[in-house]
Scaffold this active site. Structure first.
Site, PDB file in Angstrom:
ATOM      1  CE1 TYR A  83       1.510 -31.688 -26.738  1.00 18.61           C
ATOM      2  CE2 TYR A  83       2.842 -32.545 -28.544  1.00 18.61           C
ATOM      3  CZ  TYR A  83       1.845 -31.709 -28.083  1.00 18.61           C
ATOM      4  OH  TYR A  83       1.172 -30.896 -28.974  1.00 18.61           O
ATOM      5  CB  SER A 104       0.602 -33.123 -32.212  1.00 19.69           C
ATOM      6  OG  SER A 104       1.925 -32.749 -32.537  1.00 19.69           O
TER       7      SER A 104
HETATM    8  P1  NAD Z   1      -1.311 -22.430 -26.253  1.00 19.21           P
HETATM    9  O1  NAD Z   1      -0.417 -22.421 -25.097  1.00 19.21           O
HETATM   10  O2  NAD Z   1      -1.681 -21.126 -26.854  1.00 19.21           O
HETATM   11  O3  NAD Z   1      -2.667 -23.191 -25.929  1.00 19.21           O
HETATM   12  C1  NAD Z   1      -2.749 -24.251 -25.019  1.00 19.21           C
HETATM   13  C2  NAD Z   1      -3.800 -23.874 -23.989  1.00 19.21           C
HETATM   14  O4  NAD Z   1      -4.026 -25.002 -23.173  1.00 19.21           O
HETATM   15  C3  NAD Z   1      -3.387 -22.761 -23.058  1.00 19.21           C
HETATM   16  O5  NAD Z   1      -3.714 -21.500 -23.558  1.00 19.21           O
HETATM   17  C4  NAD Z   1      -4.173 -23.092 -21.797  1.00 19.21           C
HETATM   18  O6  NAD Z   1      -5.322 -22.280 -21.719  1.00 19.21           O
HETATM   19  C5  NAD Z   1      -4.602 -24.526 -21.996  1.00 19.21           C
HETATM   20  N1  NAD Z   1      -4.183 -25.339 -20.866  1.00 19.21           N
HETATM   21  C6  NAD Z   1      -3.003 -25.958 -20.657  1.00 19.21           C
HETATM   22  N2  NAD Z   1      -3.017 -26.587 -19.463  1.00 19.21           N
HETATM   23  C7  NAD Z   1      -4.245 -26.358 -18.922  1.00 19.21           C
HETATM   24  C8  NAD Z   1      -4.876 -26.739 -17.717  1.00 19.21           C
HETATM   25  N3  NAD Z   1      -4.271 -27.535 -16.806  1.00 19.21           N
HETATM   26  N4  NAD Z   1      -6.131 -26.294 -17.477  1.00 19.21           N
HETATM   27  C9  NAD Z   1      -6.764 -25.498 -18.368  1.00 19.21           C
HETATM   28  N5  NAD Z   1      -6.225 -25.121 -19.535  1.00 19.21           N
HETATM   29  C10 NAD Z   1      -4.975 -25.554 -19.796  1.00 19.21           C
HETATM   30  O7  NAD Z   1      -0.626 -23.373 -27.342  1.00 19.21           O
HETATM   31  P2  NAD Z   1      -1.152 -24.023 -28.714  1.00 19.21           P
HETATM   32  O8  NAD Z   1       0.079 -24.439 -29.400  1.00 19.21           O
HETATM   33  O9  NAD Z   1      -2.118 -23.157 -29.393  1.00 19.21           O
HETATM   34  O10 NAD Z   1      -1.872 -25.340 -28.207  1.00 19.21           O
HETATM   35  C11 NAD Z   1      -3.181 -25.719 -28.589  1.00 19.21           C
HETATM   36  C12 NAD Z   1      -3.202 -27.191 -28.929  1.00 19.21           C
HETATM   37  O11 NAD Z   1      -2.447 -27.390 -30.104  1.00 19.21           O
HETATM   38  C13 NAD Z   1      -2.617 -28.107 -27.865  1.00 19.21           C
HETATM   39  O12 NAD Z   1      -3.431 -29.251 -27.734  1.00 19.21           O
HETATM   40  C14 NAD Z   1      -1.287 -28.506 -28.464  1.00 19.21           C
HETATM   41  O13 NAD Z   1      -0.856 -29.752 -27.998  1.00 19.21           O
HETATM   42  C15 NAD Z   1      -1.643 -28.530 -29.928  1.00 19.21           C
HETATM   43  N6  NAD Z   1      -0.494 -28.477 -30.834  1.00 19.21           N
HETATM   44  C16 NAD Z   1       0.321 -27.396 -30.861  1.00 19.21           C
HETATM   45  C17 NAD Z   1       1.404 -27.385 -31.724  1.00 19.21           C
HETATM   46  C18 NAD Z   1       2.356 -26.213 -31.790  1.00 19.21           C
HETATM   47  O14 NAD Z   1       3.392 -26.321 -32.443  1.00 19.21           O
HETATM   48  N7  NAD Z   1       2.065 -25.093 -31.178  1.00 19.21           N
HETATM   49  C19 NAD Z   1       1.651 -28.486 -32.554  1.00 19.21           C
HETATM   50  C20 NAD Z   1       0.789 -29.574 -32.494  1.00 19.21           C
HETATM   51  C21 NAD Z   1      -0.278 -29.557 -31.632  1.00 19.21           C
END
Ligand code: NAD
Ligand code: MG
Length: 298
Positions: free
Chosen positions: A203, A190
């Site tokens: 985080y 991130s």
């Molecule tokens: P999202 O909520 O769609 O995806 C995250 C997924 O993590 C969830 O769908 C869930 O299935 C899984 N998860 C969380 N806790 C879990 C657990 N205990 N057991 C099993 N599965 C679990 O959100 P996203 O934003 O698409 O996140 C995907 C990745 O992108 C993450 O690593 C997040 O940190 C990273 N990210 C997101 C952003 C943003 O702005 N959305 C920015 C930087 C990084």
């Protein structure tokens, strides 16, 4: 012709119709409940055979960035296994249907990433249901804001590290014996790894760890012909954000701080994962590919 990921657009004006709206959902949040809907590339991603015959495991493949990546991989010809929490079954089944429409083999493997035994079983099940494994995308993640360190519980600190860091370690370790030369591992870090927000101390720390893990492991595995890289998203419209990833008052401004002045969509991340998964990136290892709307990174 409708737009696909190859259509030239003004990136500052793209997605002007998807404005963030205040809303609260319980963790982990569902794409089905996200308002307005995010773009996962359902209508736009066009495959050109870049991952024909590959076999991919994507954690958190039910929603957000993981789901957009799953759609892209399937349309590029890869068989795909997705992991997610049991309470995300509706999101997962919708994505599985889209993947099957691409004509590939799909495995849906629910469970809790904080559980080492589940992580190991996940890899074994993905290998047996897909008939092998050559792409691993560690993408599942937890982000819950806390204004003060005093309010950051031991339990949350532990859960964030288990979900974001330990699961990546357990799954990658279990996957390695199955990965032949030419395989790739892609971790999800991130912008928070370099620019930690005051309210995301736990985080952001996990995301910096993921960058270091990626670079160290990339050096270790390069001689074996396995490439390890990371994607670093900026502010992306996914269920992670309204399920306490951000305070409600920040949601409406989500992404406004970027040079493009807008948040990104999961569909804009998928091509980065496709590039790092495909043979096109054969000389790229230990790299963090930033997809963040133009924010400077080290
Ligand atoms: P999202 O909520 O769609 O995806 C995250 C997924 O993590 C969830 O769908 C869930 O299935 C899984 N998860 C969380 N806790 C879990 C657990 N205990 N057991 C099993 N599965 C679990 O959100 P996203 O934003 O698409 O996140 C995907 C990745 O992108 C993450 O690593 C997040 O940190 C990273 N990210 C997101 C952003 C943003 O702005 N959305 C920015 C930087 C990084
Ligand atoms: Mg989800």
């Amino acid at each position: 012709m409708s737009r696909d990921q190859y259509t030239f657009v003004n990136p500052a004006e793209l997605y002007a119709d998807i404005k963030p709206q205040k809303q609260h959902m319980p963790e982990p949040g569902l794409d089905a409940d996200l308002t307005p809907k995010a773009d996962l590339g359902e209508e736009s991603y066009r495959g050109t055979g870049r991952l024909q015959g590959r076999k991919a495991l994507i954690t958190g493949g039910d929603s957000g960035i993981g789901a957009a990546t799953a759609i892209a991989f399937a349309r590029e010809g890869a068989d795909v296994a997705i992991s997610y929490l049991p309470e995300e079954e509706t999101d997962a089944q919708r994505i599985a249907g889209i993947l099957r429409d691409a004509g590939v083999t799909v495995a849906t493997l629910p469970g809790d990433l904080r559980d080492a035994e589940y992580c190991r079983t996940l890899v074994a099940d993905a290998v047996s249901q897909l008939g092998g494994l050559d792409i691993l995308v560690n993408n599942g993640g937890k982000q819950v804001f806390q204004e003060s360190l005093a309010d950051l519980s031991d339990e949350q600190f532990d859960d964030t590290f288990k979900t974001n860091v330990y699961a990546m370690f357990w799954i990658t370790k279990a996957a390695l014996p199955h990965l032949a030369p030419g395989s790739t591992i892609i971790n999800t870090t991130s912008i928070q790894a370099y620019s930690p927000a005051a309210i995301l101390v736990d985080y952001a720390s996990t995301k910096a760890t993921i960058n270091a893990f990626t670079k160290g492991l990339a050096a270790q595995l390069a001689p074996k012909g396995i490439r390890v890289n990371a994607v670093a998203p900026g502010p992306i419209w996914t269920p992670l954000q309204p399920s306490d990833g951000q305070p409600q008052e920040k949601i409406e401004e989500f992404g406004a701080e970027t040079p493009f002045g807008r948040m990104g969509q999961p569909a804009e991340l998928a091509p980065a994962y496709v590039f790092l998964a495909s043979a096109e990136s054969s000389y790229v290892a230990g790299e963090t590919l930033n997809v963040n709307g133009g924010m400077p990174t080290p």
